[in-house]
Design a protein around this motif. Sequence first.
Motif, PDB file in Angstrom:
ATOM      1  N   ASP A  49       0.824  -1.208   0.000  1.00 24.50           N
ATOM      2  CA  ASP A  49       0.000   0.000   0.000  1.00 24.50           C
ATOM      3  C   ASP A  49       0.857   1.258   0.000  1.00 24.50           C
ATOM      4  O   ASP A  49       0.547   2.227  -0.694  1.00 24.50           O
ATOM      5  N   VAL A  50       1.939   1.244   0.767  1.00 25.52           N
ATOM      6  CA  VAL A  50       2.834   2.405   0.813  1.00 25.52           C
ATOM      7  C   VAL A  50       3.461   2.644  -0.552  1.00 25.52           C
ATOM      8  O   VAL A  50       3.502   3.782  -1.045  1.00 25.52           O
ATOM      9  N   VAL A  51       3.930   1.577  -1.198  1.00 25.13           N
ATOM     10  CA  VAL A  51       4.551   1.711  -2.521  1.00 25.13           C
ATOM     11  C   VAL A  51       3.522   2.195  -3.547  1.00 25.13           C
ATOM     12  O   VAL A  51       3.795   3.103  -4.342  1.00 25.13           O
ATOM     13  N   ALA A  52       2.337   1.608  -3.528  1.00 23.01           N
ATOM     14  CA  ALA A  52       1.303   1.990  -4.494  1.00 23.01           C
ATOM     15  C   ALA A  52       0.886   3.446  -4.300  1.00 23.01           C
ATOM     16  O   ALA A  52       0.728   4.188  -5.282  1.00 23.01           O
ATOM     17  N   ASN A  53       0.714   3.873  -3.061  1.00 24.27           N
ATOM     18  CA  ASN A  53       0.356   5.267  -2.802  1.00 24.27           C
ATOM     19  C   ASN A  53       1.470   6.213  -3.222  1.00 24.27           C
ATOM     20  O   ASN A  53       1.207   7.303  -3.731  1.00 24.27           O
TER      21      ASN A  53
END
Length: 56
Positions: free
Chosen positions: A36-40
């Motif tokens: 989620d951190v990478v995608a955001n």
Amino acid sequence: MPPVKKIVTWLLVIFMLYAIFTSPGDAANIAGSAWDVVANGVTNVGSFFDSLIARG
């Protein structure tokens, strides 16, 4: 001098396997949070460049 990078990489792999085998649910939650951190981050960088182009 021993190849420190190779040793650290193997230690990290062993630790990750240990974490997965001892508590797979927690490991899955951590992996999902990291994704989620990478995608955001990618989404926010894309929005930043879109706003730069729109102003030009």
